[in-house]
Design a protein around this motif. Structure first.
Motif, PDB file in Angstrom:
ATOM      1  N   PRO A 172     -26.144  34.549 -13.441  1.00  0.00           N
ATOM      2  CA  PRO A 172     -24.944  34.552 -12.951  1.00  0.00           C
ATOM      3  C   PRO A 172     -23.672  35.315 -13.554  1.00  0.00           C
ATOM      4  O   PRO A 172     -22.960  36.078 -13.166  1.00  0.00           O
ATOM      5  N   ASP A 173     -23.552  35.047 -14.909  1.00  0.00           N
ATOM      6  CA  ASP A 173     -22.753  35.925 -16.091  1.00  0.00           C
ATOM      7  C   ASP A 173     -22.909  37.379 -15.808  1.00  0.00           C
ATOM      8  O   ASP A 173     -21.833  38.091 -15.594  1.00  0.00           O
ATOM      9  N   TYR A 174     -23.855  37.690 -15.835  1.00  0.00           N
ATOM     10  CA  TYR A 174     -24.235  39.123 -15.767  1.00  0.00           C
ATOM     11  C   TYR A 174     -23.890  39.721 -14.659  1.00  0.00           C
ATOM     12  O   TYR A 174     -23.164  40.885 -14.452  1.00  0.00           O
ATOM     13  N   LEU A 175     -24.254  38.994 -13.543  1.00  0.00           N
ATOM     14  CA  LEU A 175     -23.902  39.547 -12.214  1.00  0.00           C
ATOM     15  C   LEU A 175     -22.304  39.632 -11.853  1.00  0.00           C
ATOM     16  O   LEU A 175     -21.761  40.585 -11.206  1.00  0.00           O
ATOM     17  N   LEU A 181     -25.109  44.757  -6.339  1.00  0.00           N
ATOM     18  CA  LEU A 181     -26.179  45.229  -5.739  1.00  0.00           C
ATOM     19  C   LEU A 181     -26.391  44.982  -4.369  1.00  0.00           C
ATOM     20  O   LEU A 181     -26.819  43.743  -4.053  1.00  0.00           O
ATOM     21  N   GLU A 182     -26.555  45.986  -3.827  1.00  0.00           N
ATOM     22  CA  GLU A 182     -26.841  45.862  -2.193  1.00  0.00           C
ATOM     23  C   GLU A 182     -28.079  46.578  -1.834  1.00  0.00           C
ATOM     24  O   GLU A 182     -28.734  46.213  -0.622  1.00  0.00           O
ATOM     25  N   GLU A 183     -28.492  47.521  -2.428  1.00  0.00           N
ATOM     26  CA  GLU A 183     -29.993  48.320  -2.169  1.00  0.00           C
ATOM     27  C   GLU A 183     -30.438  48.867  -3.554  1.00  0.00           C
ATOM     28  O   GLU A 183     -29.911  48.729  -4.519  1.00  0.00           O
ATOM     29  N   PRO A 184     -31.680  49.105  -3.371  1.00  0.00           N
ATOM     30  CA  PRO A 184     -32.473  49.273  -4.803  1.00  0.00           C
ATOM     31  C   PRO A 184     -31.884  50.563  -5.399  1.00  0.00           C
ATOM     32  O   PRO A 184     -31.811  50.267  -6.687  1.00  0.00           O
ATOM     33  N   ALA A 185     -31.407  51.463  -4.796  1.00  0.00           N
ATOM     34  CA  ALA A 185     -30.688  52.692  -5.614  1.00  0.00           C
ATOM     35  C   ALA A 185     -29.711  52.188  -6.608  1.00  0.00           C
ATOM     36  O   ALA A 185     -29.202  52.786  -7.456  1.00  0.00           O
ATOM     37  N   ASP A 186     -29.014  50.825  -6.300  1.00  0.00           N
ATOM     38  CA  ASP A 186     -27.804  50.558  -7.232  1.00  0.00           C
ATOM     39  C   ASP A 186     -28.240  50.112  -8.566  1.00  0.00           C
ATOM     40  O   ASP A 186     -27.585  49.913  -9.440  1.00  0.00           O
ATOM     41  N   VAL A 187     -29.786  49.626  -8.560  1.00  0.00           N
ATOM     42  CA  VAL A 187     -30.701  49.361  -9.906  1.00  0.00           C
ATOM     43  C   VAL A 187     -30.211  50.423 -11.032  1.00  0.00           C
ATOM     44  O   VAL A 187     -29.910  50.230 -12.068  1.00  0.00           O
TER      45      VAL A 187
END
Length: 298
Positions: A172-175, A181-187
């Motif tokens: 949770p802290d990292y996020l 992060l809504e779609e894989p491209a956001d990774v």
């Protein structure tokens, strides 16, 4: 090949395996002088040096390394054949030697081994959980459980265990402190805890399900390791996203230490494979394990 040449090859292989004349002599129950003389006689007959010697160590020459790798399978087959002949009088017995990645134990392998051991009470199993790839020719391992990308060429393999469902998690802290992060491209703009395949220079891809088939998006590697437990702990510590087996994070999701992201968008990975050297003249103990593994249904 004359009988004494076969004996000399066996002695040479023992010296190479034990990395020394005295250790080989102990293994063969011969005098150290006899072993050294046999290797020297063999070198003289071939007209090439096989082993470089010093007062402290030995090292195989290029010719010695070639002969060792080519001879070892034959010597192992001969030893196995002699043992199998002996076993015919005593029923199915012996030791099956296996290696597998750690996560395979939790996914299915511990259960498979338990069932096999109960079905064959006279047999023993040596199972080493290790992320490193081993050489089936030189290691003495009978079979290896591996991902498809790590299968040895010129060997046999078949699928084993369940399909592997993957998930992406983070603390949770990292996020809370990172881009959404809504779609894989956001990774691609995130830090990641990545699994190393056969060395840190090759990372396991993060695979997502797309309309045109699976595709990969990778984060910036923050931590690279070949251990699933380390990936899990690094993710809990807030060091980045982790792409990990779903079964490995159930308790961490339940207690809130990790949060699942991009749920339902990761692609399932192929099953593991059981990798072994040969179908021909397979030792009975190995054939028994292979046959059981083919019947196994987790």
């Amino acid at each position: 090949m004359r009988r004494n040449e076969l004996s000399d090859v066996s002695i040479f292989v023992a010296v190479a395996q034990e990395n020394g004349f005295r250790a080989a002599a102990d293994k063969l129950k011969l005098g150290a002088g006899s072993v050294s003389e046999a290797v020297q006689r063999f070198e003289d007959r071939l007209g090439v040096r096989l082993i470089d010697r010093s007062t402290r160590a030995i090292a195989l020459t290029k010719a010695g390394e070639l002969l060792y790798r080519r001879s070892l399978p034959a010597i192992n087959d001969l030893e196995t054949a002699l043992k199998d002949v002996h076993d015919l009088n005593e029923g199915l017995s012996g030791t099956v030697r296996l290696t597998a990645p750690t996560v395979a134990g939790r996914l299915f392998l511990d259960d498979l081994i338990t069932g096999f051991a109960k079905e064959h009470p006279a047999m023993a199993i040596e199972l080493i959980y290790d992320e490193a790839k081993v050489d089936l020719v030189t290691s003495g391992i009978d079979a290896a459980i591996r991902a498809e990308t790590l299968l040895d060429p010129d060997t046999y393999a078949f699928p084993i265990g369940p399909t592997q469902q993957m998930t992406i998690v983070a603390s949770p802290d990292y996020l809370a402190e990172s881009p959404p992060l809504e779609e894989p491209a956001d990774v691609a703009v995130h830090s990641g805890v990545c699994f190393a395949i056969a060395g840190a220079d090759k990372l396991a891809p993060w695979v997502f399900a797309g309309t045109d088939g699976p595709y990969s998006v990778m984060p910036h590697p923050k931590i690279v390791t070949n251990n699933v437990t380390s990936i899990l702990e690094s993710a809990k510590a807030g060091l980045g996203l982790a792409y990990i087996f779903a079964s490995s994070v159930e308790s961490s999701l339940a207690d809130g230490r990790l949060v699942q992201v991009l749920e339902g968008q990761t692609a399932a990975l192929p099953r593991f494979s059981l990798n072994y050297l040969s179908k021909r003249n397979m030792p009975p103990r190995v054939k028994a394990f292979v046959d059981y593994a083919k019947r196994y249904n987790p």
